[in-house]
Structures are given as structure tokens and as C-alpha cells.
Design a protein around this motif. Structure first.
Motif, short mmCIF file in Angstrom:
data_model
loop_
_atom_site.label_atom_id
_atom_site.label_comp_id
_atom_site.label_asym_id
_atom_site.label_seq_id
_atom_site.Cartn_x
_atom_site.Cartn_y
_atom_site.Cartn_z
N THR A 63 22.04 -65.66 -13.11
CA THR A 63 21.18 -64.56 -12.70
C THR A 63 19.71 -64.99 -12.75
O THR A 63 18.93 -64.71 -11.82
CB THR A 63 21.42 -63.32 -13.59
OG1 THR A 63 22.75 -62.86 -13.38
CG2 THR A 63 20.46 -62.21 -13.27
N GLU B 84 19.67 -61.01 -3.95
CA GLU B 84 19.44 -59.79 -3.17
C GLU B 84 18.61 -58.80 -3.98
O GLU B 84 17.66 -58.20 -3.47
CB GLU B 84 20.79 -59.18 -2.77
CG GLU B 84 20.70 -58.09 -1.68
CD GLU B 84 20.28 -56.72 -2.20
OE1 GLU B 84 19.67 -55.97 -1.44
OE2 GLU B 84 20.54 -56.41 -3.38
N TYR B 85 18.96 -58.64 -5.23
CA TYR B 85 18.25 -57.70 -6.11
C TYR B 85 16.77 -58.05 -6.19
O TYR B 85 15.91 -57.18 -6.07
CB TYR B 85 18.89 -57.76 -7.50
CG TYR B 85 18.25 -56.84 -8.52
CD1 TYR B 85 18.63 -55.51 -8.60
CD2 TYR B 85 17.30 -57.32 -9.41
CE1 TYR B 85 18.07 -54.67 -9.55
CE2 TYR B 85 16.73 -56.49 -10.36
CZ TYR B 85 17.11 -55.16 -10.43
OH TYR B 85 16.55 -54.35 -11.36
N ASN B 86 16.49 -59.31 -6.39
CA ASN B 86 15.09 -59.71 -6.55
C ASN B 86 14.32 -59.70 -5.23
O ASN B 86 13.14 -59.34 -5.19
CB ASN B 86 15.01 -61.08 -7.22
CG ASN B 86 15.27 -61.00 -8.72
OD1 ASN B 86 14.45 -60.47 -9.47
ND2 ASN B 86 16.43 -61.46 -9.16
N GLU C 36 16.84 -65.34 -9.73
CA GLU C 36 15.51 -64.75 -9.87
C GLU C 36 14.42 -65.81 -9.69
O GLU C 36 13.42 -65.59 -8.99
CB GLU C 36 15.38 -64.13 -11.27
CG GLU C 36 14.00 -63.56 -11.53
CD GLU C 36 13.85 -63.09 -12.98
OE1 GLU C 36 14.79 -63.30 -13.78
OE2 GLU C 36 12.79 -62.53 -13.28
N ILE D 232 24.32 -64.33 -5.56
CA ILE D 232 23.94 -63.46 -4.44
C ILE D 232 23.41 -62.14 -4.94
O ILE D 232 22.41 -61.61 -4.45
CB ILE D 232 25.15 -63.20 -3.52
CG1 ILE D 232 25.52 -64.49 -2.78
CG2 ILE D 232 24.84 -62.10 -2.52
CD1 ILE D 232 26.54 -64.24 -1.71
N ASN D 233 24.08 -61.58 -5.92
CA ASN D 233 23.65 -60.32 -6.51
C ASN D 233 22.21 -60.44 -6.98
O ASN D 233 21.35 -59.60 -6.68
CB ASN D 233 24.58 -59.99 -7.67
CG ASN D 233 24.40 -58.56 -8.21
OD1 ASN D 233 25.12 -58.14 -9.09
ND2 ASN D 233 23.44 -57.82 -7.69
N SER D 234 21.92 -61.52 -7.68
CA SER D 234 20.58 -61.71 -8.23
C SER D 234 19.55 -61.94 -7.13
O SER D 234 18.45 -61.39 -7.16
CB SER D 234 20.60 -62.89 -9.21
OG SER D 234 19.31 -63.14 -9.70
#
Lengths: 337, 337
Positions: free
Chosen positions: B301, B94-96, B305, B90-92
Motif C-alpha cells: 500500500t 487508485e485511492y491516492n 502511495e 491497484i487499490n492504493s
DNA sequence: CTGAAAGCGCTTACAG
DNA sequence: CTGAAAGCGCTTACAG
């Protein structure tokens, strides 16, 4: 695809009547018309465009879960979000929002963004902010004029709805237990305590426990840093080469504590014989280490539920005064003490 | 609050001119007018209502990350989501997404919901579906007519854009390594393999490795169940009382493997002396157990992406053919083998 | 019980 | 370079 107009055409009624049926304002429509329209809706797989509804009604049914990223959130550099704490919390928040008919938008907020813009952009109905600190409040979070629940945030206590864990008591319980089991040189490993927040509150509890046991705090007992497994590992290493100065550590989070234990063990120290360790969170990963981690347990799923419920009370107008809820903590004694 | 009309009024121009400035169609507006309008926008903190834009333009800049919940997602009963895998992914994602100017809506989808409705409701631009299986495709996921990237999904392979890990090779590598290190009675602990998916592919790799080593697979070597820490613990317990039948286990995920190790150790078996264990994922929690977990590593990660990038290529029209990307895996030898 | 019309805040041809 | 007008898909008073 098909709009309310299309349904109206098929049912040979006005779109207003269709709208009433969709919104279950049944008193305004005859039984036959209701049946006919509902049948057509089912047949055509019609589902309303919520943007259009939102535009008119000025509500969106979207709740934003916002996590400030003063700290790096580039997942290539820092995988802090793989802390199981986050997964469990998001799961609970989404589950409870869905139960209430709301949708979850999830976003990290960095210094260049302004939360209130996001709220206006999307007509967001309510916000849950996780772990904000003072300086973020002034820029990122100012002037958000929808109901907002602050989670794990200790700023403007009097003014905001918030849900916190009893961090201070947790810090006290952990430290006091270390004292009760004979430890006298009790260090603390914690994320930054410069701003008032979860870390500083746990630190306060630690200091109170020391004071109540008449132990003089030593400046060398305090380790501040980024609360990751790796930082814990480093501290464990450092402690190993200064073993005479410590016989116990209260550690800010389970992840960090597991890193500390790993570091201690790598450099030959025994846990708990040489150094006792207490963590904080009560995550299942505490069961993985050897020895198993003694920790302060909080219920993260309940925390997510409470934040959603509080937000819903705000949205419904049921709650009109500022609410401040505190989750209990509990000492979970395992093998690392 | 303030709308484009308000800005137009203050700037003494039409709202269309304001719209052109907001959308940076500078060729259509004079320099002075641009400056004036931009100044007023800055002063008033104006930010556009994206619903209105969306209604007109028929795009939303929202990407839905959908996780099917054929399995229970009630966080009070099942905390599977605290697997660090999800947090990192999720972190990845959302970040991308944020980097590309998109917003993340996150939602579990259960059998009673239909994804295409959600997509229509919110004018969703693109979907990332994580871990779907056959029967879900037919009901929940049919007729979604926006770009969709399937993650860890093995259905309708020819038709859909998808990103998978090389699960089969991972299963092979793990099992073959166990064989190379002298193991001959190699069991497998896995989530359901009845449907074609990540679990069945890892199982296929396991079977291929056995076959290539001329080992006859025994029905009693297969353990299927919900891939949680607790289920692993149970299997470990079971194996302990049937120790003569096994000398190694390939386990579907790190979490599950750590549960297995815990169960084995609780009931007196030594890892790896009595039973060798290989996990899958390469999460940091594998470092926590004793012995440290030998595992098949994938880069989560990067997986996040890749899904965002593939979706972006679809949205931009840059990619017009079905793409199927496979992430490499790697055997990470630690102490449990 | 049903409908015609205005309007939510934008964008987009079309004129000038 | 600028503006008037239509329209995206809904909801909401207001009439009848």
C-alpha cells in the motif's frame, strides 16, 4: 505532437483525406494517396488524439469499471481489495475490453460522487458496475444514460442488464451438502444481508436448504459482518467458545471462510471433525489451508468476459432488450467438510 | 448534455464568464454573476466535458498504470494477476490518484503496442510502469515524454524515476536467516534472472548471503520459472525426490512459496523439519498455510502511495531531478523456518 | 477521388 | 468586470 494537419502537409493533401485513410474509409481515396499517407504516418509515428475524435464523434472507447465504496476503501485501513477475486476479474475485464478495442478506466465511487458526472466528463461509452446495493442506486448511479452492465447486483432486476452468479443455488448446495453429510446445527457467516444482494441471496439459499431438510433456523446461527479474513477469524474464535451450538458453517466467501478456519483452529477446534466449513468462490487460496476448503465454485474469468461481451452487444445495438445472465455454480468438495 | 453554451444562455452571460466560474477564477467575475452561474450549474447538473478541456489545455488528469505483458496475460491460461499483490497495489494507486484529482487508466501492454502511442492518444499526464525489463524498455517504453515512475524496475537506473523494494537486502536477510538457523543446503526458487530485475536482485542478495557464510553455491540449487502457485507445486515435488540435496529454500514470492510448501507436503516432506522455506511479500495468504510462512515483508500500500506521490511531484514540477526511492524490507519469522 | 468549411465543448489571450 | 474570436485536433456532410 504531430497532428493530422502535419500529415496532410507532408502528403500534400487535405486533412480530410488523411482522416479518411486513418479511419480506413478506403473507398473514398485513391490507392496511391492511401499508400503515400500510410507511409508518412508510419514514418512520423503519428497516432491520433483520441480526445479530439471523441469530442466530435461523441464516443470515447472508454469503459468505466466502477466499484461502489459505501464501505471504506481506504487501503490503509481495509485491504479487502487484496481478495484475489478482484485481481482475476479486472484482469479478465481489461483483457476482453482490449480485444474489442476499448480502454479501461477503473475507479471506486464513493457517496460524494455521482457516476453520471463521470460518464459525462469522459464521454464514457459504457459502464460495468460491480456489487451495488439499493441505496447506492438512488444517488450514485441514477440517470446514467450509457449502456451499463450490473455485476453481482440485485437491484431493479427487471430494468437493468445484469450478470450474477447463481448465489441462491450456491447457498442451497453448500447447506444441503452439510445436511447430507450429517450436520444439523448449521450456522452462516455472511456480509450484511439487510440489503438485497449477493449476501442476502446466498443466505436465502441457505434458508431454503434448511427448510427443505426441516431444520429450524436459530437466530444465533447468523453472523453478519465485513467479509474480511479478520472478521472470519473473530467468528472462528466466538464459535470455539460456543462449540455445542454449531457443527457446521456455510461462509459467504473463501477469504472469510479461511479466516473462520484459522480462528477455529487457533482456539482448538478441529475442521471438519468438530465444525465443517464450506466457502464460496473457488479461489486457489482455498487450496492453501489445512484442511483444504470445500467451496462453491464460480468462474470469475468467465464472469468478466460475459460482462464485457454483454456490454459490447449493447454498444453495437445487437442486444436491445434487458438481459439477465446467470453463471452456474458448482460444489467443490475438498477436506473441510 | 448541456454544454457551457447552455449555461451561458441561461445566465445571460458569455461562455467565457461561465468558464471562469467553473475554473474558480473568481477575481475575474462579479460576486452576483458567480452566484447566478453557480446556481444554474447546480440546477442543471452541468458537468464539464473533460475531453474538450483536455484538447485545449493539453493535460488530461489521466494517469496510466501500465503492466508489461511480455509474459502471457490471457486470464484463461494464466491467472497470475490473482496474486493479492496486484489488488492491493491497484487499490492504493487508485485511492491516492483520486485524492489528487486524477483518473486511473489501467492497461496491460503487450509487445505489439507502444506505450508512447497510448500516451499521445489520450494526452496522458503521467505513467506508472510496473515491473519492466530491459528488452521491453527498448520497444514498448521508448520515447514516452511525460513523467513516468518505474515500479519494481531496474533498467536505466541512472535516468529514470523509480521506486523499488530493497530486493537485494530481502534476499540477503532471508538466506542469512536460514544460515543462522543451521541450514547449509539452501536452494532458491525464482522467476527468470536472465534480465536484471526484481528476481535477479533477490537472487543477488541470496548469493551474497551464501558468500558471506562461506557456502559454495551449487548450480542444482537454482530453480527458475514462471512465479505461479503451480510452478511452486512442481518444484516442491521435485525437491521431494531429491531431498538429500536441500534443507532450505528461499522463494521469490509468497504465492510461489505457498505452492512449494504444498508440493513438499503432498510428497511427504515436513516443513520446516525437512526443508525450511522463506517467501517474499508478506501477504496475508502466508497466514493461511500450515506452517505459516516465514517471509520478507514489504508494504505494498505504501509502495502505491509513494509512486503516486512521486508522480505528483514530477507533474507539479516540484521534483526536477531523478528520484530513486527504496522501500525497506523486514524479516517476518513465522513457522516455516 | 479530393477539398473547404463547420463544429464538437472547452480555454485563453486580447479588447473594451 | 464582461465579451467576441481563435483554436485545440479531429470528423462529417456538402460541393466539385
Amino acid at each position: 505532437m504531430s497532428s493530422i494537419i502535419e500529415i496532410a502537409r507532408l502528403a500534400k493533401v487535405s486533412k480530410m483525406t488523411v482522416s479518411n485513410v486513418i479511419n480506413k474509409k478506403y473507398s473514398k481515396v485513391s490507392k496511391e494517396t492511401i499508400d503515400k499517407i500510410e507511409r508518412i504516418i508510419a514514418e512520423t509515428n503519428y497516432t491520433p488524439n483520441l480526445f479530439a475524435r471523441s469530442l466530435k464523434s461523441n464516443t470515447s472507447k472508454i469503459v468505466l469499471l466502477a466499484i461502489p465504496q459505501t464501505i471504506e476503501n481506504d487501503p490503509y485501513k481495509n485491504k479487502a481489495f487484496n481478495n484475489p477475486f478482484y485481481g482475476e476479474l479486472i484482469n479478465s475485464v481489461e483483457y476482453n475490453l482490449r480485444k474489442h478495442g476499448y480502454y479501461l478506466m477503473f475507479r471506486f465511487i464513493n457517496e460524494n460522487e455521482i457516476l453520471s458526472n463521470l460518464v459525462i466528463n469522459w464521454n464514457i461509452d459504457g459502464v460495468i458496475i460491480l456489487g451495488a446495493i439499493e441505496k447506492e442506486m438512488d444517488v450514485m448511479f441514477k440517470e446514467v444514460n450509457v449502456p451499463t452492465v450490473y455485476l453481482d447486483t440485485y437491484i431493479d432486476i427487471a430494468k437493468n442488464d445484469m450478470i450474477i452468479t447463481d448465489d441462491e443455488k450456491g447457498g442451497f448446495l453448500a447447506t444441503d451438502y452439510l445436511y447430507q453429510t450429517g450436520r444439523r446445527k448449521i450456522g452462516i457467516v455472511v456480509s450484511s444481508i439487510k440489503e438485497v444482494g449477493v449476501a442476502s441471496k446466498r443466505y436465502d439459499g441457505y434458508r431454503q436448504a434448511l427448510a427443505s431438510s426441516h431444520i429450524d433456523f436459530q437466530a444465533s446461527w447468523l453472523f453478519e459482518g465485513f467479509p474480511s479474513f479478520e472478521f472470519g477469524d473473530q467468528i472462528g474464535k466466538y464459535i470455539s467458545s460456543h462449540k455445542d451450538q454449531y457443527d457446521a458453517l456455510f461462509v459467504y466467501s473463501d477469504i472469510l471462510a479461511l479466516g473462520v478456519i484459522k480462528g477455529l483452529k487457533t482456539y482448538g477446534l478441529r475442521v471438519p471433525e468438530d465444525i465443517a466449513v464450506v466457502g464460496f468462490d473457488g479461489l486457489y487460496i482455498g487450496e492453501l489451508s489445512e484442511p483444504k476448503l470445500t467451496t462453491i465454485k464460480q468462474d470469475i474469468t468467465v464472469k468478466g468476459e460475459m460482462s464485457v461481451n454483454l456490454l459490447m452487444r449493447k454498444l453495437s445495438g445487437e442486444s436491445t432488450t434487458v438481459e439477465q445472465l446467470k453463471l452456474p455454480v458448482e460444489l467443490l468438495i475438498k477436506e473441510s467438510t
